[in-house]
Design an enzyme around this catalytic site. Structure first.
Site, PDB file in Angstrom:
ATOM      1  N   SER A  15      15.104  21.920 -12.706  1.00  0.00           N
ATOM      2  CA  SER A  15      14.136  22.832 -13.298  1.00  0.00           C
ATOM      3  C   SER A  15      14.725  24.229 -13.201  1.00  0.00           C
ATOM      4  O   SER A  15      15.710  24.448 -12.497  1.00  0.00           O
ATOM      5  CB  SER A  15      12.800  22.766 -12.550  1.00  0.00           C
ATOM      6  OG  SER A  15      12.922  23.382 -11.286  1.00  0.00           O
ATOM      7  N   HIS A  64       0.847  -1.217   0.000  1.00  0.00           N
ATOM      8  CA  HIS A  64       0.000   0.000   0.000  1.00  0.00           C
ATOM      9  C   HIS A  64       0.875   1.258   0.000  1.00  0.00           C
ATOM     10  O   HIS A  64       0.483   2.296   0.521  1.00  0.00           O
ATOM     11  CB  HIS A  64      -0.967   0.047   1.186  1.00  0.00           C
ATOM     12  CG  HIS A  64      -1.793  -1.196   1.342  1.00  0.00           C
ATOM     13  ND1 HIS A  64      -3.155  -1.224   1.127  1.00  0.00           N
ATOM     14  CD2 HIS A  64      -1.451  -2.468   1.682  1.00  0.00           C
ATOM     15  CE1 HIS A  64      -3.625  -2.453   1.339  1.00  0.00           C
ATOM     16  NE2 HIS A  64      -2.606  -3.226   1.668  1.00  0.00           N
TER      17      HIS A  64
END
Ligand SMILES: *[C@@H]1O[C@H](CO)[C@@H](O)[C@H](O)[C@H]1NC(C)=O
Length: 229
Positions: A184, A36
């Site tokens: 970036s 999970h």
């Protein structure tokens, strides 16, 4: 299609072979396992890779099956009958059969579809695209695991040495980074897993393509319609 699948099978075999060497090399290196996407129990880096490898092996098998199943439409007329050839050979049915076999052999095929319409059945397109779409799902799962691992920055220690920071082997997964690569414009220090991102994007495209074959096959009216062009 057959040649294309052969190229793909070769590349896939190389990938499986490299990943197998990776799994063997790190088979005993412990790392945190997730269920999970929550920290669950220890696993090993190599064991995790075997989960990827098994799915790739299934893709290899399925793509090979699809390739080996591909047949030849044969020398059949516009509605899939051989009426025009029968007329050409003055009603000699054997010659019609022989011509079809010769054309198939020249084209590199043993197996000729017994029945066709104007085209080969578009079910064939479905059968070719299905294992490719499935490979897309495998690639997407692997690349997503890599993206998540790259984000987690799980640090690995050498289990055989004393566990202080000098034993740090490195991060479990990180993509190669060019010397001039920047994350970036605003955050140059970032190391985006852009190769895996591309794999995910292309995989989604591959998975979507199968829909086209299903749609196209379903609208083949009688011997063939033209609304699919
Ligand atoms: C759909 O099937 C037709 C044959 O009826 C074929 O000519 C056409 O290229 C196919 N179109 C696509 C998008 O697969």
């Amino acid at each position: 299609m057959r040649t294309g699948l052969t190229y793909l099978l070769k590349s896939l075999a190389v990938l499986i072979s490299r990943l197998s060497a990776f799994a063997a090399q790190y088979r005993a290196l412990p790392t945190l396992g997730f269920t999970h996407f929550q920290p669950a129990q220890l696993t090993t880096v190599g064991k995790r890779a075997t989960v990827w490898i098994q799915e790739l092996l299934w893709d290899l098998r399925n793509i090979k099956r699809a390739r080996d199943d591909i047949g030849f439409r044969g020398a059949k007329g516009p509605t899939g009958t051989q009426a025009s050839f029968l007329a050409l050979f003055d009603g000699d049915h054997d010659k019609v059969e022989e011509l079809e076999k010769l054309v198939a052999t020249r084209s590199g095929f043993q197996y000729i579809y017994p029945v066709t319409s104007q085209t080969y059945s578009r079910k064939i397109d479905i059968d070719v695209l299905a294992p490719l779409a499935s490979l897309g799902a495998t690639a997407h799962k692997i690349a997503t695991d890599l993206r998540l691992l790259a984000s987690l920055k799980v640090v690995l220690f050498d289990a055989n040495a004393n566990s202080d920071m000098t034993d740090v082997i490195g991060q479990e997964v990180e993509e190669p980074c060019e010397s001039t690569q920047i994350g970036s414009s605003a955050m140059a220090y970032k190391r985006n897993p852009m190769l895996s991102e591309r794999v995910c994007s292309l995989s989604r495209h591959l998975m979507v393509l199968q829909q086209n074959a299903l749609m196209n096959s379903s609208v083949q009216w009688f011997e063939r319609t033209f609304d699919d062009r």
